[in-house]
Scaffold this motif. Structure first.
Motif, PDB file in Angstrom:
ATOM      1  N   LYS A  55       0.872  -1.181   0.000  1.00  0.00           N
ATOM      2  CA  LYS A  55       0.000   0.000   0.000  1.00  0.00           C
ATOM      3  C   LYS A  55       0.897   1.215   0.000  1.00  0.00           C
ATOM      4  O   LYS A  55       1.784   1.335   0.840  1.00  0.00           O
ATOM      5  N   SER A  56       0.698   2.130  -0.926  1.00  0.00           N
ATOM      6  CA  SER A  56       1.585   3.288  -1.035  1.00  0.00           C
ATOM      7  C   SER A  56       1.340   4.307   0.068  1.00  0.00           C
ATOM      8  O   SER A  56       2.118   5.217   0.260  1.00  0.00           O
ATOM      9  N   LYS A  57       0.241   4.131   0.800  1.00  0.00           N
ATOM     10  CA  LYS A  57      -0.036   5.031   1.920  1.00  0.00           C
ATOM     11  C   LYS A  57       0.492   4.390   3.189  1.00  0.00           C
ATOM     12  O   LYS A  57       0.612   3.180   3.287  1.00  0.00           O
ATOM     13  N   GLY A  58       0.799   5.189   4.165  1.00  0.00           N
ATOM     14  CA  GLY A  58       1.272   4.641   5.423  1.00  0.00           C
ATOM     15  C   GLY A  58       2.674   5.106   5.725  1.00  0.00           C
ATOM     16  O   GLY A  58       3.266   5.881   4.993  1.00  0.00           O
ATOM     17  N   GLN A  59       3.216   4.616   6.800  1.00  0.00           N
ATOM     18  CA  GLN A  59       4.510   5.072   7.263  1.00  0.00           C
ATOM     19  C   GLN A  59       5.537   3.955   7.221  1.00  0.00           C
ATOM     20  O   GLN A  59       6.379   3.863   8.085  1.00  0.00           O
ATOM     21  N   HIS A  60       5.470   3.112   6.213  1.00  0.00           N
ATOM     22  CA  HIS A  60       6.424   2.018   6.072  1.00  0.00           C
ATOM     23  C   HIS A  60       7.627   2.488   5.276  1.00  0.00           C
ATOM     24  O   HIS A  60       7.546   3.408   4.468  1.00  0.00           O
ATOM     25  N   PHE A  61       8.733   1.835   5.500  1.00  0.00           N
ATOM     26  CA  PHE A  61       9.942   2.118   4.752  1.00  0.00           C
ATOM     27  C   PHE A  61      10.189   0.956   3.803  1.00  0.00           C
ATOM     28  O   PHE A  61      10.160  -0.188   4.216  1.00  0.00           O
ATOM     29  N   GLY A  62      10.434   1.259   2.559  1.00  0.00           N
ATOM     30  CA  GLY A  62      10.684   0.216   1.571  1.00  0.00           C
ATOM     31  C   GLY A  62      10.250   0.675   0.202  1.00  0.00           C
ATOM     32  O   GLY A  62       9.808   1.805   0.009  1.00  0.00           O
ATOM     33  N   ARG A  63      10.370  -0.208  -0.740  1.00  0.00           N
ATOM     34  CA  ARG A  63       9.988   0.083  -2.120  1.00  0.00           C
ATOM     35  C   ARG A  63       8.465   0.175  -2.214  1.00  0.00           C
ATOM     36  O   ARG A  63       7.755  -0.655  -1.647  1.00  0.00           O
ATOM     37  N   LEU A  64       7.984   1.182  -2.922  1.00  0.00           N
ATOM     38  CA  LEU A  64       6.542   1.422  -3.040  1.00  0.00           C
ATOM     39  C   LEU A  64       6.034   1.038  -4.423  1.00  0.00           C
ATOM     40  O   LEU A  64       6.764   1.127  -5.408  1.00  0.00           O
ATOM     41  N   PRO A  65       4.768   0.661  -4.530  1.00  0.00           N
ATOM     42  CA  PRO A  65       4.191   0.315  -5.828  1.00  0.00           C
ATOM     43  C   PRO A  65       3.826   1.563  -6.628  1.00  0.00           C
ATOM     44  O   PRO A  65       3.716   2.664  -6.090  1.00  0.00           O
ATOM     45  N   LYS A  66       3.632   1.342  -7.921  1.00  0.00           N
ATOM     46  CA  LYS A  66       3.164   2.394  -8.828  1.00  0.00           C
ATOM     47  C   LYS A  66       1.897   1.900  -9.494  1.00  0.00           C
ATOM     48  O   LYS A  66       1.763   0.714  -9.788  1.00  0.00           O
ATOM     49  N   GLU A  67       0.978   2.829  -9.738  1.00  0.00           N
ATOM     50  CA  GLU A  67      -0.261   2.447 -10.419  1.00  0.00           C
ATOM     51  C   GLU A  67      -0.041   2.426 -11.920  1.00  0.00           C
ATOM     52  O   GLU A  67       0.558   3.330 -12.498  1.00  0.00           O
ATOM     53  N   ARG A  68      -0.535   1.366 -12.567  1.00  0.00           N
ATOM     54  CA  ARG A  68      -0.432   1.234 -14.024  1.00  0.00           C
ATOM     55  C   ARG A  68      -1.661   1.847 -14.677  1.00  0.00           C
ATOM     56  O   ARG A  68      -2.673   2.100 -14.014  1.00  0.00           O
ATOM     57  N   LYS A  69      -1.580   2.048 -15.969  1.00  0.00           N
ATOM     58  CA  LYS A  69      -2.702   2.626 -16.722  1.00  0.00           C
ATOM     59  C   LYS A  69      -3.942   1.740 -16.686  1.00  0.00           C
ATOM     60  O   LYS A  69      -5.055   2.227 -16.784  1.00  0.00           O
TER      61      LYS A  69
END
Length: 123
Positions: A55-69
């Protein structure tokens, strides 16, 4: 997947395509890795696994996802170099075993291996 199906002398990146259900639990953060089964031991790969946050929201540290078309999310898991195309199988893993509780809500569309852009240098 067998490396003989991939181009030789090429670097590949592995991606997880997914969505999260409205209600999800126990999946963030997680660890992920890609390895050539014959060349990298599973324990070594787990030790070097990267932290991913689905989940790109939140306070985690690490690689984040990207939304595709197309509405799916994608996150890069790792990369490897396919030398001669005979390294055996490629294994792509997403794991969360540190917190031993239930997990739910991950909808997987698939995994992709994509060649990374190669830059040539002529000296």
């Amino acid at each position: 997947m067998g490396t003989q199906m991939l181009s030789q002398k090429a670097t590949y990146a592995s991606y997880l395509m997914f969505k999260m259900a409205e209600k999800y639990y126990g999946l963030d953060p997680a660890k992920a890795y890609v390895r050539l089964v014959r060349e990298v031991d599973e324990n070594e790969a787990r030790d070097k696994a990267i932290t991913v946050c689905l989940k790109s929201k939140g306070q985690h540290f690490g690689r984040l996802p990207k939304e595709r078309k197309d509405g799916w999310m994608e996150i890069e898991i790792g990369e490897f170099f396919n030398v001669e195309g005979d390294a055996g199988e490629v294994e792509i893993c997403l794991i969360e075993i540190k917190d031993l509780h239930w997990k739910s809500g991950l909808i997987v569309e698939g995994m992709e291996l994509r060649p990374k852009e190669t830059r040539w240098c002529i000296a």
